[in-house]
Motif scaffolding. Sequence first.
Motif, mmCIF file in Angstrom:
data_model
loop_
_atom_site.group_PDB
_atom_site.id
_atom_site.type_symbol
_atom_site.label_atom_id
_atom_site.label_comp_id
_atom_site.label_asym_id
_atom_site.label_seq_id
_atom_site.Cartn_x
_atom_site.Cartn_y
_atom_site.Cartn_z
ATOM 1 N N TYR A 37 -2.338 42.038 -35.532
ATOM 2 C CA TYR A 37 -1.157 42.361 -36.336
ATOM 3 C C TYR A 37 -0.993 43.857 -36.574
ATOM 4 O O TYR A 37 -0.112 44.278 -37.322
ATOM 5 N N ARG A 38 -1.837 44.650 -35.899
ATOM 6 C CA ARG A 38 -1.771 46.115 -35.992
ATOM 7 C C ARG A 38 -1.781 46.608 -37.442
ATOM 8 O O ARG A 38 -0.971 47.432 -37.847
ATOM 9 N N VAL A 39 -2.717 46.096 -38.218
ATOM 10 C CA VAL A 39 -2.852 46.487 -39.619
ATOM 11 C C VAL A 39 -4.094 47.373 -39.742
ATOM 12 O O VAL A 39 -5.211 46.932 -39.456
ATOM 13 N N GLY A 40 -3.910 48.619 -40.126
ATOM 14 C CA GLY A 40 -5.026 49.518 -40.330
ATOM 15 C C GLY A 40 -5.697 49.994 -39.065
ATOM 16 O O GLY A 40 -6.817 50.500 -39.114
ATOM 17 N N VAL A 41 -5.048 49.845 -37.910
ATOM 18 C CA VAL A 41 -5.614 50.291 -36.635
ATOM 19 C C VAL A 41 -4.557 51.054 -35.839
ATOM 20 O O VAL A 41 -3.357 50.886 -36.062
ATOM 21 N N GLN A 42 -5.010 51.890 -34.932
ATOM 22 C CA GLN A 42 -4.138 52.591 -33.994
ATOM 23 C C GLN A 42 -4.735 52.480 -32.607
ATOM 24 O O GLN A 42 -5.953 52.570 -32.440
ATOM 25 N N GLU A 43 -3.879 52.329 -31.616
ATOM 26 C CA GLU A 43 -4.363 52.298 -30.244
ATOM 27 C C GLU A 43 -4.575 53.731 -29.793
ATOM 28 O O GLU A 43 -3.671 54.556 -29.873
ATOM 29 N N GLU A 44 -5.788 54.055 -29.335
ATOM 30 C CA GLU A 44 -6.091 55.404 -28.889
ATOM 31 C C GLU A 44 -6.098 55.518 -27.378
ATOM 32 O O GLU A 44 -5.545 56.445 -26.825
ATOM 33 N N LYS A 45 -6.737 54.586 -26.724
ATOM 34 C CA LYS A 45 -6.829 54.625 -25.264
ATOM 35 C C LYS A 45 -6.620 53.228 -24.731
ATOM 36 O O LYS A 45 -6.948 52.247 -25.371
ATOM 37 N N ARG A 46 -6.087 53.149 -23.547
ATOM 38 C CA ARG A 46 -5.896 51.871 -22.887
ATOM 39 C C ARG A 46 -6.708 51.885 -21.599
ATOM 40 O O ARG A 46 -6.688 52.862 -20.868
ATOM 41 N N PHE A 47 -7.426 50.811 -21.332
ATOM 42 C CA PHE A 47 -8.283 50.718 -20.159
ATOM 43 C C PHE A 47 -7.788 49.602 -19.248
ATOM 44 O O PHE A 47 -7.192 48.636 -19.709
ATOM 45 N N SER A 48 -8.068 49.743 -17.967
ATOM 46 C CA SER A 48 -7.766 48.655 -17.043
ATOM 47 C C SER A 48 -9.034 48.325 -16.262
ATOM 48 O O SER A 48 -9.923 49.166 -16.107
ATOM 49 N N ALA A 49 -9.090 47.122 -15.788
ATOM 50 C CA ALA A 49 -10.233 46.673 -14.994
ATOM 51 C C ALA A 49 -9.719 46.184 -13.653
ATOM 52 O O ALA A 49 -8.604 45.678 -13.548
ATOM 53 N N VAL A 50 -10.511 46.357 -12.627
ATOM 54 C CA VAL A 50 -10.132 45.930 -11.295
ATOM 55 C C VAL A 50 -11.205 45.007 -10.738
ATOM 56 O O VAL A 50 -12.346 45.021 -11.190
ATOM 57 N N ALA A 51 -10.808 44.214 -9.751
ATOM 58 C CA ALA A 51 -11.739 43.324 -9.066
ATOM 59 C C ALA A 51 -11.551 43.531 -7.564
ATOM 60 O O ALA A 51 -10.444 43.865 -7.112
ATOM 61 N N VAL A 52 -12.609 43.363 -6.832
ATOM 62 C CA VAL A 52 -12.526 43.506 -5.378
ATOM 63 C C VAL A 52 -11.728 42.343 -4.815
ATOM 64 O O VAL A 52 -11.952 41.175 -5.163
#
Length: 58
Positions: A37-52
Amino acid sequence: MFLTTSAFTSGAIEYAKRVPRIILVDGSKLVDLMIAYRVGVQEEKRFSAVAVDDEYFE
């Protein structure tokens, strides 16, 4: 609602199961709700994952 930043004892969990109006929110659930619910938090970085892609190498 009973809230803790820790965890509930097994006795508290069993009691809450018998009383339908009691909601237990432990530290882990609290963090999940805060993020959802985005209460008391902030998004700082976004990560992605890959698969072979095995089919690519066949």
